[in-house]
Write a protein that holds these residues in place. Structure first.
Motif, PDB file in Angstrom:
ATOM      1  N   PHE A 102      56.907  34.250  32.282  1.00 29.76           N
ATOM      2  CA  PHE A 102      57.232  35.657  32.085  1.00 29.76           C
ATOM      3  C   PHE A 102      58.379  35.874  31.110  1.00 29.76           C
ATOM      4  N   ASP A 103      59.022  34.803  30.676  1.00 25.38           N
ATOM      5  CA  ASP A 103      60.069  34.937  29.665  1.00 25.38           C
ATOM      6  C   ASP A 103      59.492  35.015  28.254  1.00 25.38           C
ATOM      7  N   ASN A 104      58.188  34.783  28.121  1.00 25.66           N
ATOM      8  CA  ASN A 104      57.557  34.823  26.814  1.00 25.66           C
ATOM      9  C   ASN A 104      56.392  35.807  26.852  1.00 25.66           C
ATOM     10  N   PRO A 105      56.403  36.858  26.026  1.00 24.71           N
ATOM     11  CA  PRO A 105      55.333  37.870  26.075  1.00 24.71           C
ATOM     12  C   PRO A 105      53.972  37.351  25.629  1.00 24.71           C
ATOM     13  N   LYS A 106      53.917  36.161  25.044  1.00 29.37           N
ATOM     14  CA  LYS A 106      52.645  35.628  24.560  1.00 29.37           C
ATOM     15  C   LYS A 106      52.024  34.623  25.532  1.00 29.37           C
ATOM     16  N   TRP A 107      52.492  34.588  26.770  1.00 28.03           N
ATOM     17  CA  TRP A 107      52.076  33.511  27.664  1.00 28.03           C
ATOM     18  C   TRP A 107      50.588  33.557  27.992  1.00 28.03           C
ATOM     19  N   HIS A 108      49.906  34.667  27.814  1.00 27.78           N
ATOM     20  CA  HIS A 108      48.455  34.690  28.028  1.00 27.78           C
ATOM     21  C   HIS A 108      47.735  33.662  27.153  1.00 27.78           C
ATOM     22  N   ILE A 168      37.868  21.641  25.957  1.00 29.24           N
ATOM     23  CA  ILE A 168      38.630  22.249  27.037  1.00 29.24           C
ATOM     24  C   ILE A 168      40.099  21.959  26.789  1.00 29.24           C
ATOM     25  N   GLY A 169      40.928  22.991  26.878  1.00 30.59           N
ATOM     26  CA  GLY A 169      42.343  22.779  26.649  1.00 30.59           C
ATOM     27  C   GLY A 169      43.152  24.040  26.848  1.00 30.59           C
ATOM     28  N   THR A 170      44.414  23.967  26.462  1.00 33.60           N
ATOM     29  CA  THR A 170      45.352  25.073  26.582  1.00 33.60           C
ATOM     30  C   THR A 170      46.238  25.123  25.348  1.00 33.60           C
ATOM     31  N   ASP A 171      46.445  26.310  24.817  1.00 36.85           N
ATOM     32  CA  ASP A 171      47.379  26.471  23.695  1.00 36.85           C
ATOM     33  C   ASP A 171      48.783  26.575  24.287  1.00 36.85           C
ATOM     34  N   ASP A 172      49.269  25.445  24.773  1.00 38.80           N
ATOM     35  CA  ASP A 172      50.493  25.433  25.568  1.00 38.80           C
ATOM     36  C   ASP A 172      51.717  25.884  24.779  1.00 38.80           C
ATOM     37  N   ASP A 173      51.737  25.611  23.464  1.00 39.94           N
ATOM     38  CA  ASP A 173      52.881  26.022  22.664  1.00 39.94           C
ATOM     39  C   ASP A 173      52.694  27.399  22.041  1.00 39.94           C
ATOM     40  N   MET A 174      51.587  28.081  22.396  1.00 40.75           N
ATOM     41  CA  MET A 174      51.344  29.471  21.999  1.00 40.75           C
ATOM     42  C   MET A 174      51.428  29.658  20.484  1.00 40.75           C
ATOM     43  N   GLU A 175      50.598  28.920  19.754  1.00 42.93           N
ATOM     44  CA  GLU A 175      50.605  29.012  18.298  1.00 42.93           C
ATOM     45  C   GLU A 175      49.788  30.191  17.782  1.00 42.93           C
ATOM     46  N   LEU A 226      44.769  32.697  39.144  1.00 41.75           N
ATOM     47  CA  LEU A 226      43.942  33.092  40.282  1.00 41.75           C
ATOM     48  C   LEU A 226      42.468  32.736  40.071  1.00 41.75           C
ATOM     49  N   GLY A 227      42.166  32.092  38.950  1.00 38.83           N
ATOM     50  CA  GLY A 227      40.790  31.708  38.649  1.00 38.83           C
ATOM     51  C   GLY A 227      39.963  32.810  38.044  1.00 38.83           C
ATOM     52  N   ARG A 228      40.590  33.934  37.689  1.00 39.51           N
ATOM     53  CA  ARG A 228      39.853  35.056  37.108  1.00 39.51           C
ATOM     54  C   ARG A 228      39.542  34.779  35.644  1.00 39.51           C
ATOM     55  N   PRO A 229      38.351  35.150  35.176  1.00 41.55           N
ATOM     56  CA  PRO A 229      37.961  34.852  33.789  1.00 41.55           C
ATOM     57  C   PRO A 229      38.514  35.871  32.795  1.00 41.55           C
ATOM     58  N   HIS A 230      38.879  35.374  31.626  1.00 42.20           N
ATOM     59  CA  HIS A 230      39.422  36.202  30.545  1.00 42.20           C
ATOM     60  C   HIS A 230      38.697  35.888  29.247  1.00 42.20           C
ATOM     61  N   ARG A 231      38.681  36.840  28.343  1.00 41.58           N
ATOM     62  CA  ARG A 231      38.180  36.654  26.985  1.00 41.58           C
ATOM     63  C   ARG A 231      39.123  37.382  26.027  1.00 41.58           C
ATOM     64  N   GLY A 232      39.158  36.926  24.778  1.00 38.01           N
ATOM     65  CA  GLY A 232      39.974  37.588  23.767  1.00 38.01           C
ATOM     66  C   GLY A 232      41.459  37.514  24.014  1.00 38.01           C
ATOM     67  N   PHE A 233      41.921  36.474  24.656  1.00 36.54           N
ATOM     68  CA  PHE A 233      43.336  36.332  25.001  1.00 36.54           C
ATOM     69  C   PHE A 233      44.101  35.433  24.038  1.00 36.54           C
ATOM     70  N   SER A 234      43.400  34.739  23.150  1.00 41.28           N
ATOM     71  CA  SER A 234      44.028  33.675  22.355  1.00 41.28           C
ATOM     72  C   SER A 234      45.060  34.199  21.364  1.00 41.28           C
ATOM     73  N   ASN A 235      45.052  35.492  21.104  1.00 43.20           N
ATOM     74  CA  ASN A 235      46.038  36.069  20.189  1.00 43.20           C
ATOM     75  C   ASN A 235      46.870  37.135  20.886  1.00 43.20           C
ATOM     76  N   SER A 236      46.885  37.121  22.216  1.00 45.70           N
ATOM     77  CA  SER A 236      47.605  38.133  22.983  1.00 45.70           C
ATOM     78  C   SER A 236      49.111  38.052  22.732  1.00 45.70           C
ATOM     79  N   SER A 237      49.720  39.199  22.597  1.00 50.19           N
ATOM     80  CA  SER A 237      51.170  39.239  22.354  1.00 50.19           C
ATOM     81  C   SER A 237      51.913  39.996  23.453  1.00 50.19           C
ATOM     82  N   GLN A 238      51.193  40.389  24.515  1.00 51.98           N
ATOM     83  CA  GLN A 238      51.855  41.023  25.652  1.00 51.98           C
ATOM     84  C   GLN A 238      51.027  40.782  26.908  1.00 51.98           C
ATOM     85  N   PRO A 239      51.682  40.565  28.045  1.00 54.73           N
ATOM     86  CA  PRO A 239      50.962  40.228  29.282  1.00 54.73           C
ATOM     87  C   PRO A 239      50.441  41.468  30.003  1.00 54.73           C
ATOM     88  N   ASN A 240      49.441  42.130  29.425  1.00 59.01           N
ATOM     89  CA  ASN A 240      48.925  43.359  30.037  1.00 59.01           C
ATOM     90  C   ASN A 240      47.574  43.151  30.735  1.00 59.01           C
TER      91      ASN A 240
END
Length: 217
Positions: A60-66, A86-93, A163-177
């Motif tokens: 929550f300290d980073n608005p791009k954490w999605h 399968i992976g995670t953009d852990d460094d939020m590039e 929570l296991g909920r599915p998301h799409r279009g999050f890879s460029n998210s800049s706010q946790p909405n």
């Protein structure tokens, strides 16, 4: 002394019966390949969700954490072969195509290799031996096309939150909405080389995944 033996007619009949059984079993082999493909891909979608449940990416300290959500990405190699990662953009590039570094990829529990490949590089040979071979679905199962409808329409990747909920279009998210959360069920449709198809459904809200015509799968 008399001895019992097969007559020529009996031997011919046995050969005919074996030929009929072989001919009848060929379609069954095709169905098995399709089922194997469906089971393997379904397993890895569930594996992606499992990683999300076990590895909370909230920051929550980073608005791009999605952008850190664990995701499965379907892509195309040079020559149109299909594969997934399968992976995670852990460094939020802020990768717009949802790709990530090899060091951020999931590890295949079956062989300890990363489930990762470089976009655009030919993958007809099933990789170079350093990555998991199971991700190359054209080579493994003859899958020639992957399409998305419903909640993941036109999205080649989906991710999951803690929570296991599915998301799409999050890879460029800049706010946790949470605007990326899917509101309708998603279907991934896979076409094999013989033009038969199967689909996998990922339900909205729960992220429960199953083979579409096999709800108990």
């Amino acid at each position: 002394m008399k001895r019992s033996a097969f007559t020529m007619v009996e031997l011919v009949m046995v050969i005919v019966v074996l030929g009929i059984l072989a001919a009848v079993s060929l379609p069954k082999l095709d169905r098995d390949i399709k089922q194997e493909a469906a089971d393997s891909i379904l397993s890895d979608i569930r594996y992606t969700q499992h990683l999300a449940l076990m590895d909370n990416k909230h920051d929550f300290d980073n608005p791009k954490w999605h952008q850190r959500f664990w995701r499965i990405v379907f892509s195309t190699c040079t020559g149109s072969d299909k594969y997934y990662m399968i992976g995670t953009d852990d460094d939020m590039e802020s990768s717009t195509n949802a790709f990530f570094d090899e060091t951020e990829a999931a590890i295949d529990p079956a062989n300890g290799k990363p489930m990762f490949w470089t976009n655009g590089t030919a993958c007809q040979n099933g990789g170079d031996g350093t990555v998991s071979e199971r991700i190359f679905i054209s080579k493994e199962y003859g899958i020639k096309d992957v399409n998305q409808t419903g909640g993941c329409a036109n999205a080649a990747h989906i991710g999951f939150d803690h929570l296991g909920r599915p998301h799409r279009g999050f890879s460029n998210s800049s706010q946790p909405n949470y605007s990326s959360i899917m509101t309708t069920d998603c279907q991934f449709i896979f076409t094999l080389s013989d033009n038969t198809t199967f689909s996998i459904t990922v339900e909205k809200e729960t992220g429960y995944a199953y083979i579409s015509d096999q709800p108990e799968s």
